[in-house]
Design a protein around this motif. Structure first.
Motif, PDB file in Angstrom:
ATOM      1  N   TYR A 185       2.203  -9.204   1.013  1.00 26.58           N
ATOM      2  CA  TYR A 185       1.662  -7.838   1.034  1.00 26.58           C
ATOM      3  C   TYR A 185       2.443  -7.030   2.073  1.00 26.58           C
ATOM      4  CZ  TYR A 185      -1.690  -4.009   0.749  1.00 26.58           C
ATOM      5  OH  TYR A 185      -2.277  -2.783   0.534  1.00 26.58           O
TER       6      TYR A 185
ATOM      7  N   TYR B 109       2.661  -3.875   4.160  1.00 30.01           N
ATOM      8  CA  TYR B 109       1.693  -2.883   4.646  1.00 30.01           C
ATOM      9  C   TYR B 109       2.364  -1.880   5.576  1.00 30.01           C
ATOM     10  CZ  TYR B 109      -2.027  -0.891   7.497  1.00 30.01           C
ATOM     11  OH  TYR B 109      -2.852  -0.020   8.169  1.00 30.01           O
TER      12      TYR B 109
ATOM     13  N   ASN C 124       0.827  -1.215   0.000  1.00 25.64           N
ATOM     14  CA  ASN C 124       0.000   0.000   0.000  1.00 25.64           C
ATOM     15  C   ASN C 124       0.859   1.261   0.000  1.00 25.64           C
ATOM     16  OD1 ASN C 124       0.923  -0.252   2.697  1.00 25.64           O
ATOM     17  ND2 ASN C 124      -0.808   0.939   3.450  1.00 25.64           N
TER      18      ASN C 124
ATOM     19  N   TYR D 230       1.730  -1.702  -6.444  1.00 27.44           N
ATOM     20  CA  TYR D 230       0.866  -0.920  -5.552  1.00 27.44           C
ATOM     21  C   TYR D 230      -0.556  -1.448  -5.558  1.00 27.44           C
ATOM     22  CZ  TYR D 230      -1.998   2.882  -3.784  1.00 27.44           C
ATOM     23  OH  TYR D 230      -2.925   3.617  -3.087  1.00 27.44           O
ATOM     24  N   SER D 231      -1.128  -1.576  -4.369  1.00 27.77           N
ATOM     25  CA  SER D 231      -2.545  -1.892  -4.195  1.00 27.77           C
ATOM     26  C   SER D 231      -2.976  -1.343  -2.852  1.00 27.77           C
ATOM     27  CB  SER D 231      -2.791  -3.402  -4.242  1.00 27.77           C
ATOM     28  OG  SER D 231      -4.148  -3.679  -3.977  1.00 27.77           O
ATOM     29  N   SER D 232      -4.094  -0.658  -2.823  1.00 33.13           N
ATOM     30  CA  SER D 232      -4.529   0.007  -1.601  1.00 33.13           C
ATOM     31  C   SER D 232      -5.222  -0.919  -0.612  1.00 33.13           C
ATOM     32  CB  SER D 232      -5.461   1.178  -1.941  1.00 33.13           C
ATOM     33  OG  SER D 232      -6.599   0.703  -2.646  1.00 33.13           O
ATOM     34  N   SER D 233      -5.450  -2.198  -0.993  1.00 34.15           N
ATOM     35  CA  SER D 233      -6.130  -3.125  -0.094  1.00 34.15           C
ATOM     36  C   SER D 233      -5.569  -4.529  -0.270  1.00 34.15           C
ATOM     37  CB  SER D 233      -7.637  -3.144  -0.357  1.00 34.15           C
ATOM     38  OG  SER D 233      -7.911  -3.773  -1.594  1.00 34.15           O
TER      39      SER D 233
END
Length: 481
Positions: free
Chosen positions: A450, A452, A410, A435-438
């Motif tokens: 992931y 975080y 994120n 990139y990934s917000s969740s």
């Protein structure tokens, strides 16, 4: 008795100087013993571009142009200084800290010119360093608000020269216009470092207009004309940026996005204005006990205060459609400090020694608290990032080039910078995190990682249920499915 009071006041002034320099000295010490390294914002991209100054300048100008930004002064700065400090990152932090101190000194000396009391220089420093987001101007190496502040401070300095020329009937009209042109020049340099500083030209125009409105002299017409021209120049430049430059990244900046504006106004109240309250309370308490202290302000001081207030208001207004926290808000700290410092200087001259000691105690506690908070936060971040890099190096099998296990994060810039810096410093080659917000990005995968960070967005704690924590710190959590 008078000599004793003068001696005690002089000693208090020295203590005030120590309070200002305390966070500066502590930061230099922590930077070196903490082994601070390059940041995770734009540092990797800025360092990784080869070529000479001109080649780098052209490359970055084109890149920022594609993002809808126009800041040639900042581009020259990074093209020159990033290669210079490539192998001396800790000295780069000290250099940025020096630029921050320079900006404070410029505004402080302008306050001294208006108040005729050197304590105002120290007050500007103390109040500025009690604003947490001002530290971000040198904690984040790629932030460029500090360049805009330096040039805005220079613009304020020549604006004071302009004001002196207007008040002096022996000064010729061409000299007044020359000082006015210097104001325009330095504000443009500030805007070329960071586009948001264009509103400083509008603020100076407003201060000129107020000065002309309040003073009826033979030069009132010239002052009115200069204020209107200055306003139109920077209004036109703002329109040029809006309709000719804005695209891609900056396309999110919308003057009619009232939802964002309301959210940022709320953030300003909760995170910026709340830090101003102690200083406002000090002024309010003195004001209700002495209504006549405003008579101590000269015409020049009132004009300077008006200019400082307009700088703060205009800069806040241009931030509202974007963001009002972090390094973006750093100029608000110094604009606020400039105004309050002049008021506190008058208060300082009209209170007894016990009250002076009480005021210094408040200043020390506030500065120490803010300094301790920011140093602790950033030192933990640096240490956590260093430990994460060490873990990735020790467990590089699943992260090296060629592996097909999904990697997500994120933290957009950090997802590139962390493996990027590892690859530069070691023979191994790690893949970058996408990139990934969740966590949804890898929930349907059989396996994956992931990375975080709470800094870059909150994720509900119950979202981690089906993931294993393989690395955990306050700033970084690496999850594996």
């Amino acid at each position: 008795m008078l000599n004793k009071n003068n001696t005690e006041t002089w000693n208090l002034n020295k203590i005030a100087g120590f309070i200002w320099f305390l966070p500066i000295l502590v930061f230099i010490f922590i930077i070196f013993i903490g082994r601070w390294s390059w940041g995770l914002m734009d540092d990797f991209q800025l360092l990784n571009q080869p070529g000479n100054i001109l080649e780098r300048f052209n490359f970055f100008m084109k890149g920022y142009g594609n993002f809808g930004e126009f800041k040639p002064v900042y581009v020259f700065y990074v093209s020159f200084f990033y290669p210079l400090f490539e192998n001396f990152v800790q000295f780069f932090y000290v250099f940025k800290l020096g630029l921050a101190v320079l900006s404070v000194w410029i505004f402080g000396h302008s306050a001294y010119r208006l108040t005729k009391n050197k304590i105002s220089i120290l007050f500007v420093g103390i109040i500025t360093f009690s604003f947490p987001y001002f530290y971000d101007t040198f904690v984040y190496l790629s932030s460029h608000e500090i360049l805009g502040l330096i040039f805005t401070g220079c613009a304020f300095w020549v604006w004071l020269n302009w004001m002196d020329a207007v008040d002096n009937i022996t000064v010729s009209t061409p000299k007044i216009w020359l000082n006015w042109l210097w104001v325009v020049f330095f504000v443009f340099l500030a805007a070329f470092a960071k586009e948001t500083f264009l509103v400083c030209g509008i603020a100076f125009a407003g201060a000129m207009f107020i000065l002309a409105w309040c003073s009826r002299s033979k030069r009132t017409g010239i002052v009115f004309l200069q204020s209107i021209i200055l306003f139109l120049i920077f209004l036109s430049y703002g329109c040029l940026l809006k309709f000719g430059v804005q695209r891609s990244y900056t396309s999110h900046y919308q003057l009619n996005n009232f939802t964002t504006i309301a959210s940022n106004l709320s953030a300003w109240i909760k995170k910026d204005f709340i830090v101003h309250i102690p200083w406002l309370l000090v002024m309010f308490c003195f004001f209700i006990s002495n209504f006549n202290f405003w008579r101590s302000f000269s015409k020049q001081m009132l004009s300077g205060i008006a200019a400082g207030i307009l700088l703060y208001i205009c800069y806040l207004l241009i931030l509202l459609p974007w963001v009002t926290t972090s390094y973006y808000a750093a100029p608000l700290g110094i604009f606020f400090a400039f105004v309050v410092a002049m008021v506190l200087t008058v208060i300082w001259e009209n209170i007894s020694l016990p009250f002076k000691k009480c005021l210094l105690a408040i200043m020390f506690l506030l500065n120490a608290t803010v300094c301790w908070y920011v140093i602790g936060r950033e030192n933990r971040y640096q240490n956590d990032t260093r430990l994460l890099k060490q873990w990735l190096i020790a467990n590089e099998k699943n992260f090296r080039q060629g592996s097909e296990i999904p990697l997500w994060t994120n933290a957009m810039e950090a997802g590139d910078a962390i493996p990027g810096f590892i690859n530069l410093d070691n023979v191994i080659q790690l893949r970058h995190f996408a990139y990934s917000s969740s966590l949804e990005s890898i929930k349907n995968s059989l396996q994956g990682y992931y990375l975080y960070s709470p800094r870059f967005g909150k994720i509900p704690a119950d979202s981690f249920g089906q993931f294993e924590k393989v690395f955990s710190s306050r700033n970084w959590i690496l999850l594996r499915k």
